[in-house]
Structure formats: structure tokens, C-alpha cells
Scaffold this motif. Sequence first.
Motif, PDB file in Angstrom:
ATOM      1  N   GLY A 261       0.832  -1.193   0.000  1.00 26.37           N
ATOM      2  CA  GLY A 261       0.000   0.000   0.000  1.00 26.37           C
ATOM      3  C   GLY A 261       0.869   1.246   0.000  1.00 26.37           C
ATOM      4  O   GLY A 261       1.944   1.249   0.603  1.00 26.37           O
TER       5      GLY A 261
ATOM      6  N   ALA B 140      -6.133  -1.765   1.010  1.00 27.71           N
ATOM      7  CA  ALA B 140      -6.359  -0.539   0.238  1.00 27.71           C
ATOM      8  C   ALA B 140      -7.842  -0.400  -0.095  1.00 27.71           C
ATOM      9  O   ALA B 140      -8.422   0.685   0.005  1.00 27.71           O
ATOM     10  CB  ALA B 140      -5.520  -0.542  -1.034  1.00 27.71           C
TER      11      ALA B 140
ATOM     12  N   ARG C 172       0.668   5.745   0.095  1.00 26.96           N
ATOM     13  CA  ARG C 172      -0.066   7.017   0.215  1.00 26.96           C
ATOM     14  C   ARG C 172       0.925   8.126  -0.085  1.00 26.96           C
ATOM     15  O   ARG C 172       2.052   8.083   0.380  1.00 26.96           O
ATOM     16  CB  ARG C 172      -0.603   7.205   1.630  1.00 26.96           C
ATOM     17  CG  ARG C 172      -1.704   6.263   2.024  1.00 26.96           C
ATOM     18  CD  ARG C 172      -2.245   6.638   3.423  1.00 26.96           C
ATOM     19  NE  ARG C 172      -3.433   5.897   3.705  1.00 26.96           N
ATOM     20  CZ  ARG C 172      -3.542   4.940   4.633  1.00 26.96           C
ATOM     21  NH1 ARG C 172      -2.506   4.630   5.386  1.00 26.96           N
ATOM     22  NH2 ARG C 172      -4.683   4.326   4.828  1.00 26.96           N
TER      23      ARG C 172
ATOM     24  N   ASP D 163      -9.712   0.762   2.918  1.00 29.81           N
ATOM     25  CA  ASP D 163      -9.447   2.180   3.149  1.00 29.81           C
ATOM     26  C   ASP D 163     -10.366   3.031   2.276  1.00 29.81           C
ATOM     27  O   ASP D 163     -10.962   4.011   2.746  1.00 29.81           O
ATOM     28  CB  ASP D 163      -7.980   2.470   2.856  1.00 29.81           C
ATOM     29  CG  ASP D 163      -7.530   3.804   3.419  1.00 29.81           C
ATOM     30  OD1 ASP D 163      -7.901   4.133   4.562  1.00 29.81           O
ATOM     31  OD2 ASP D 163      -6.786   4.521   2.720  1.00 29.81           O
TER      32      ASP D 163
ATOM     33  N   MET E  68      -5.177   4.920   0.701  1.00 33.20           N
ATOM     34  CA  MET E  68      -4.155   3.957   0.324  1.00 33.20           C
ATOM     35  C   MET E  68      -4.418   3.447  -1.090  1.00 33.20           C
ATOM     36  O   MET E  68      -5.555   3.148  -1.445  1.00 33.20           O
ATOM     37  CB  MET E  68      -4.141   2.782   1.305  1.00 33.20           C
ATOM     38  CG  MET E  68      -3.019   1.794   1.051  1.00 33.20           C
ATOM     39  SD  MET E  68      -3.070   0.358   2.143  1.00 33.20           S
ATOM     40  CE  MET E  68      -2.738   1.100   3.724  1.00 33.20           C
ATOM     41  N   GLU E  69      -3.353   3.360  -1.857  1.00 28.57           N
ATOM     42  CA  GLU E  69      -3.405   2.811  -3.204  1.00 28.57           C
ATOM     43  C   GLU E  69      -2.550   1.560  -3.268  1.00 28.57           C
ATOM     44  O   GLU E  69      -1.649   1.387  -2.461  1.00 28.57           O
ATOM     45  CB  GLU E  69      -2.932   3.843  -4.227  1.00 28.57           C
ATOM     46  CG  GLU E  69      -3.736   5.124  -4.251  1.00 28.57           C
ATOM     47  CD  GLU E  69      -5.203   4.957  -4.618  1.00 28.57           C
ATOM     48  OE1 GLU E  69      -5.541   3.957  -5.284  1.00 28.57           O
ATOM     49  OE2 GLU E  69      -6.005   5.818  -4.240  1.00 28.57           O
ATOM     50  N   LYS E  70      -2.826   0.710  -4.247  1.00 33.84           N
ATOM     51  CA  LYS E  70      -2.016  -0.486  -4.459  1.00 33.84           C
ATOM     52  C   LYS E  70      -0.804  -0.114  -5.294  1.00 33.84           C
ATOM     53  O   LYS E  70      -0.913   0.646  -6.250  1.00 33.84           O
ATOM     54  CB  LYS E  70      -2.806  -1.557  -5.210  1.00 33.84           C
ATOM     55  CG  LYS E  70      -4.072  -2.012  -4.538  1.00 33.84           C
ATOM     56  CD  LYS E  70      -4.769  -3.101  -5.324  1.00 33.84           C
ATOM     57  CE  LYS E  70      -5.225  -2.627  -6.678  1.00 33.84           C
ATOM     58  NZ  LYS E  70      -5.976  -3.636  -7.441  1.00 33.84           N
TER      59      LYS E  70
END
Length: 173
Positions: free
Chosen positions: A54, A121, A56, A124, A63-65
Motif C-alpha cells: 500500500g 487498500a 499514500r 481504506d 491507500m493505493e495499491k
Amino acid sequence: MNDGGVQIHVNGRQVTVAAHDTDMTLAEFFHERMDLTGTKVCCGIGVCRACTVGTRNRPDALMEKTLACTTIVSAIASQHIYTVEGLAEGSTLSELQQGFLESFSFQCGYCTPGFLMAASAMLDHLRQYRIDTDELDAMIETWVCGNLCRCTGYVKYIAAIRKVALLQIKGGA
């Protein structure tokens, strides 16, 4: 930094990356410099997604992958990176990790960190963007469908993610 290195944050800890390490992939850096071996590398080209972590761009962002096998450290300078080691608090597993255990979601476990981080993610985003329960399966598919499991444990992974997400939706967490 003066030497061409960068700063990153890993599981809440600020880390200085030396200039000669900025061209390492995240997976290499975690394994070789931080002794964080939970992030797995399988295909090495970003297809299997076992290496998912994850990220940011700031602590309060969603959160992104990110694929740790194809992303070099310099590309994520100043960002916040989360690995599977950062999910538990001490010896207390996260709700998602506990859900994976209770659902017997994995066999060999090699792909599990990638599934956990992709699902983290997703959860989130689910906190920020509320959805109806009938939209949940599509959301899960969007977030974890690309993760590959050689043991074909998909049904149990998805069941565990769905269970935790439903609790989050109903509990408003």
C-alpha cells in the motif's frame, strides 16, 4: 538529502534511502535493506501481484495499491509505504488478517501478503466512499481480481474480504 538519496516512510517509520539504493525495487529494498520479507516476489514483472504493497502520497490520503517488484524507490520518494508487516499491531492481527485465518483463506500462503495489501487498500477506500452491500462483490473484484493464487484459494480469500468489508459497512467503521 545532499547525496541524491530520498526519504520514504515505511509502516509509519521515516527511512533514509542512500543514493546508491534509489534504483532498487521496493521489494529488493524491503528484503535487502530493511529485513521486511513479507512482500513476496513471484513473477517479477507485476503480473501476479504477490508483491502488492500500500502507498499514500501523504499520511491522510487514501491507500493505493503499488507493485513492489516493478516500482523503484526513487519513484515513491517522500511517500508512505505499507507492507504486510505493518498490518498487525504488535502481536494483535488486523481484522483482515484475522478474517483470513478464520476463513482458512490460504494454502501455501505465498500470495497472501499481496491479497492482504490489496484488500487493505480497498477497505481504506470503503471507509471514504460508502457503497451499498449489493455493490460489494464488484468492488472486491475490482481491487483483488488481478491477484493470482497458484493454489486457487480465491473463493476463501474473497469470502474473508467480503466478511470484513460487510462488518465495516454495517458498523460504519
